[in-house]
Structures are given as structure tokens and as C-alpha cells.
Design an enzyme around this catalytic site. Structure first.
Site, PDB file in Angstrom:
ATOM      1  N   HIS A   1      -9.883   3.270  42.290  1.00 40.46           N
ATOM      2  CA  HIS A   1      -9.002   4.342  42.758  1.00 40.46           C
ATOM      3  C   HIS A   1      -9.100   5.498  41.769  1.00 40.46           C
ATOM      4  O   HIS A   1      -8.612   5.391  40.643  1.00 40.46           O
ATOM      5  CB  HIS A   1      -7.581   3.765  42.857  1.00 40.46           C
ATOM      6  CG  HIS A   1      -6.551   4.752  43.283  1.00 40.46           C
ATOM      7  ND1 HIS A   1      -5.200   4.480  43.199  1.00 40.46           N
ATOM      8  CD2 HIS A   1      -6.647   6.005  43.805  1.00 40.46           C
ATOM      9  CE1 HIS A   1      -4.517   5.523  43.647  1.00 40.46           C
ATOM     10  NE2 HIS A   1      -5.369   6.460  44.008  1.00 40.46           N
TER      11      HIS A   1
ATOM     12  N   SER B   1      -3.620  -4.678  40.705  1.00 40.33           N
ATOM     13  CA  SER B   1      -4.029  -3.519  39.906  1.00 40.33           C
ATOM     14  C   SER B   1      -3.996  -3.886  38.431  1.00 40.33           C
ATOM     15  O   SER B   1      -2.942  -4.252  37.895  1.00 40.33           O
ATOM     16  CB  SER B   1      -3.084  -2.347  40.159  1.00 40.33           C
ATOM     17  OG  SER B   1      -3.251  -1.401  39.113  1.00 40.33           O
TER      18      SER B   1
ATOM     19  N   MET C   1      -0.798   6.282  49.573  1.00 37.89           N
ATOM     20  CA  MET C   1       0.024   6.091  48.369  1.00 37.89           C
ATOM     21  C   MET C   1       1.498   6.037  48.768  1.00 37.89           C
ATOM     22  O   MET C   1       1.995   6.932  49.460  1.00 37.89           O
ATOM     23  CB  MET C   1      -0.170   7.255  47.389  1.00 37.89           C
ATOM     24  CG  MET C   1      -1.540   7.343  46.732  1.00 37.89           C
ATOM     25  SD  MET C   1      -1.990   5.883  45.772  1.00 37.89           S
ATOM     26  CE  MET C   1      -0.659   5.795  44.563  1.00 37.89           C
TER      27      MET C   1
ATOM     28  N   ASP D   1      -0.514   1.489  48.395  1.00 36.75           N
ATOM     29  CA  ASP D   1      -0.518   1.375  46.930  1.00 36.75           C
ATOM     30  C   ASP D   1       0.720   2.038  46.347  1.00 36.75           C
ATOM     31  O   ASP D   1       0.915   3.240  46.517  1.00 36.75           O
ATOM     32  CB  ASP D   1      -1.790   2.058  46.401  1.00 36.75           C
ATOM     33  CG  ASP D   1      -1.931   2.009  44.887  1.00 36.75           C
ATOM     34  OD1 ASP D   1      -1.101   1.373  44.218  1.00 36.75           O
ATOM     35  OD2 ASP D   1      -2.896   2.621  44.380  1.00 36.75           O
TER      36      ASP D   1
ATOM     37  N   ASP E   1      -7.400   1.395  38.484  1.00 38.90           N
ATOM     38  CA  ASP E   1      -6.793   2.728  38.528  1.00 38.90           C
ATOM     39  C   ASP E   1      -7.398   3.620  37.457  1.00 38.90           C
ATOM     40  O   ASP E   1      -7.164   3.426  36.258  1.00 38.90           O
ATOM     41  CB  ASP E   1      -5.274   2.609  38.324  1.00 38.90           C
ATOM     42  CG  ASP E   1      -4.575   2.116  39.578  1.00 38.90           C
ATOM     43  OD1 ASP E   1      -4.815   2.710  40.651  1.00 38.90           O
ATOM     44  OD2 ASP E   1      -3.810   1.147  39.495  1.00 38.90           O
TER      45      ASP E   1
ATOM     46  N   HIS F   1      -8.190  -4.041  41.876  1.00 38.50           N
ATOM     47  CA  HIS F   1      -7.949  -2.600  41.987  1.00 38.50           C
ATOM     48  C   HIS F   1      -7.970  -1.984  40.586  1.00 38.50           C
ATOM     49  O   HIS F   1      -7.239  -2.416  39.693  1.00 38.50           O
ATOM     50  CB  HIS F   1      -6.589  -2.391  42.646  1.00 38.50           C
ATOM     51  CG  HIS F   1      -6.221  -0.975  42.936  1.00 38.50           C
ATOM     52  ND1 HIS F   1      -6.664  -0.283  44.057  1.00 38.50           N
ATOM     53  CD2 HIS F   1      -5.420  -0.098  42.269  1.00 38.50           C
ATOM     54  CE1 HIS F   1      -6.149   0.938  44.063  1.00 38.50           C
ATOM     55  NE2 HIS F   1      -5.397   1.085  42.988  1.00 38.50           N
TER      56      HIS F   1
ATOM     57  N   MET G   1      -8.068   8.712  40.437  1.00 39.03           N
ATOM     58  CA  MET G   1      -7.053   9.772  40.359  1.00 39.03           C
ATOM     59  C   MET G   1      -7.569  10.792  39.360  1.00 39.03           C
ATOM     60  O   MET G   1      -7.055  10.937  38.230  1.00 39.03           O
ATOM     61  CB  MET G   1      -5.710   9.150  39.926  1.00 39.03           C
ATOM     62  CG  MET G   1      -5.100   8.302  41.042  1.00 39.03           C
ATOM     63  SD  MET G   1      -3.911   7.104  40.450  1.00 39.03           S
ATOM     64  CE  MET G   1      -5.016   5.767  40.025  1.00 39.03           C
TER      65      MET G   1
ATOM     66  N   MET H   1      -7.560   7.219  35.823  1.00 38.17           N
ATOM     67  CA  MET H   1      -6.732   8.438  35.710  1.00 38.17           C
ATOM     68  C   MET H   1      -7.274   9.327  34.610  1.00 38.17           C
ATOM     69  O   MET H   1      -7.668   8.825  33.549  1.00 38.17           O
ATOM     70  CB  MET H   1      -5.289   8.057  35.379  1.00 38.17           C
ATOM     71  CG  MET H   1      -4.671   7.095  36.377  1.00 38.17           C
ATOM     72  SD  MET H   1      -2.914   6.876  36.043  1.00 38.17           S
ATOM     73  CE  MET H   1      -2.534   5.518  37.151  1.00 38.17           C
TER      74      MET H   1
HETATM   75  C1  DX5 Z   1      -0.259   4.318  40.689  1.00 34.77           C
HETATM   76  C2  DX5 Z   1      -1.464   3.423  40.861  1.00 34.77           C
HETATM   77  C3  DX5 Z   1      -1.100   2.088  41.391  1.00 34.77           C
HETATM   78  C4  DX5 Z   1      -0.222   1.298  40.463  1.00 34.77           C
HETATM   79  C5  DX5 Z   1       0.565   0.326  41.267  1.00 34.77           C
HETATM   80  O1  DX5 Z   1      -0.670   5.591  40.380  1.00 34.77           O
HETATM   81  O2  DX5 Z   1      -2.384   4.002  41.768  1.00 34.77           O
HETATM   82  O3  DX5 Z   1      -2.250   1.350  41.769  1.00 34.77           O
HETATM   83  O4  DX5 Z   1      -0.946   0.596  39.495  1.00 34.77           O
HETATM   84  O5  DX5 Z   1       1.529  -0.251  40.446  1.00 34.77           O
HETATM   85  P1  DX5 Z   1       2.852  -0.874  41.068  1.00 34.77           P
HETATM   86  O6  DX5 Z   1       2.421  -1.950  42.027  1.00 34.77           O
HETATM   87  O7  DX5 Z   1       3.569  -1.403  39.882  1.00 34.77           O
HETATM   88  O8  DX5 Z   1       3.587   0.235  41.771  1.00 34.77           O
HETATM   89 ZN    ZN Z   2      -4.020   2.663  42.548  1.00 32.55          ZN
END
Ligand code: DX5
Ligand code: ZN
Length: 222
Positions: free
Chosen positions: A64, A7, A134, A172, A33, A31, A66, A35
Site C-alpha cells: 500500500h 498489516s 480506506m 483498510d 504500509d 499488507h 501512501m 509511507m
Molecule cells: C493506515 C494504514 C493501515 C493501518 C491499519 O494508514 O494504511 O493499513 O496499518 O491499521 P489498523 O487496522 O490498526 O487501523
Molecule cells: Zn494500509
């Protein structure tokens, strides 16, 4: 299949190209993320950054989302070159989102929070390319793995196997050399890792170590 999806949330955003090049020898997944500060209390990146990354790598870009309104942004992610989009089950309109992603030429993933009820979301698994369970509440890297999700992970694996589906099962949050073993045995095959990869001094070596830990766990089940 065992694949680590690093990620970029834990990478240095000023040197994303270098970060991706550093892991390319060990993985074909990245990956991303996304947000929005509404669905989760944090803001990160969107389709423009995916478009920039796309120009520098052939890796599978696993986005991903969010975000509260994924339906408003799927076309942007397709245009940016995303290979898959995983929207959250919690935002609703799941069937519509799966169709939208497919119509736009992307793979469709659905992410579920650690407290989602398996019986509520399992009917969608057969239509998905990717199920993302998750193992932390989304929003931040570096949180601790929630072991309660191993049970829905096992149930999802059983359903996928028994129904002969090719839905990829991904986990994840909080994945590390310690937690990858239980996740592997419970049926995950793609492991998102932020801090455990880009938080380490040698990200490629960190991926090799994670893959080795997962392979050893799998061998132990044979
Ligand atoms: C959290 C993200 C993850 C995050 C994982 O909301 O969706 O993808 O980056 O990070 P680690 O591996 O540090 O938990
Ligand atoms: Zn993620």
C-alpha cells in the site's frame, strides 16, 4: 472469498520474520504500509524491506503506497518481489500507474481516501485488480473506522457484481471484531487489520476470530 491481510505496521519491526511466521497458518496475504512523510505525515518502510520479507514468505505481498510519487518507485517494488502495488487515486496519473504495474508483472491496486468521490474514481475499477477503500485517513494504525465509507463500498460491490468484474474489494483502517461485520455485509472481501492482529497477544487467533465474524455476517445475509 474472505481474507484478512495483516498489516505489519502494527508488528515489531525488529522481529518482522517472526511476526509473519505467526500469521502464515491463517492467511496468505501480508499488507505492507509504505509511507513517505509527504503524502501522509508518517514515515515507514520501502522496497528494501519488501525484498527482505520476500525471502522469508510465499505470502501475497500487498504493498500500500501512501507516497506522492509512486511512478518513481514501482520498478523497485517489482524487483523486491511485491505481488501488488496499491497507489493512491489522490496522487493522479492513475491510468499510467495501472499500466506501469502490469508491465512490471504486478497486480494493480488503487487506494481511495475516505472522502474520495465514488463517481470520480469508479471509472478505473474495471482496469484494476484491487480496489482499496480506506476507512480511516491514511497515516497511522489504531484509528477509528469511519462508517461513511460503507456507502461507496456497497456501490463498488454493486458495480463489480453487475459488470462481472474480478476486481478484489479491500477495506483498510479500524477493522476489528466490531466493524468487520458491516464491512462484510457491504461487500468487502479482503480486510486489512493492523492493531486487531499484531496488536493482539495471539495474532493467529485474532485472524481466526476476525474470519469467523466475517463468515457469520455473510451467512446472515443468505
Ligand atoms: C493506515 C494504514 C493501515 C493501518 C491499519 O494508514 O494504511 O493499513 O496499518 O491499521 P489498523 O487496522 O490498526 O487501523
Ligand atoms: Zn494500509
Amino acid at each position: 472469498m474472505i481474507e484478512i491481510a495483516p498489516s505489519i505496521l502494527s508488528a515489531d519491526f525488529a522481529y518482522l520474520g517472526d511476526a509473519i511466521r505467526s500469521v502464515e497458518p491463517e492467511t496468505s496475504w501480508i499488507h505492507v504500509d509504505v509511507m513517505d512523510g509527504h503524502f501522509v505525515p508518517n514515515l515507514t518502510v520501502g522496497a528494501p524491506v519488501v525484498a527482505s520479507i520476500r525471502r522469508h514468505t510465499k505470502c501475497y505481498l500487498d504493498c500500500h503506497l501512501m507516497i506522492t510519487d509512486p511512478w518513481d518507485y514501482l520498478a523497485d517494488f517489482a524487483k523486491a518481489g511485491a505481488d501488488s502495488v496499491s497507489f493512491h487515486f489522490e496522487v493522479g496519473r492513475t491510468s499510467e500507474l495501472i499500466k506501469m504495474a502490469h508491465d512490471l508483472g504486478m497486480k494493480a491496486g488503487m487506494a481511495v481516501n475516505p472522502d474520495a468521490n465514488f463517481d470520480d474514481y469508479s471509472p478505473y475499477i474495471a482496469s484494476l485488480d484491487l480496489l482499496l477503500i480506506m476507512s480511516v485517513f491514511p497515516g497511522f494504525a489504531g484509528q477509528s473506522f469511519i462508517p461513511d465509507v460503507l456507502e461507496p463500498l456497497r456501490r463498488a460491490r454493486n458495480l463489480i457484481t453487475e459488470s462481472g468484474l474480478d476486481t478484489v474489494l479491500q477495506i483498510d483502517g479500524g477493522i476489528s471484531l466490531e466493524t468487520i461485520r458491516a464491512s462484510t455485509i457491504s461487500g468487502a472481501e479482503v480486510f486489512v487489520a493492523g492493531s486487531a492482529v499484531f496488536g493482539q497477544s495471539n495474532p493467529a487467533q485474532a485472524i481466526r476470530d476476525l474470519k469467523r465474524a466475517a463468515s457469520l455476517a455473510l451467512e446472515g445475509t443468505k
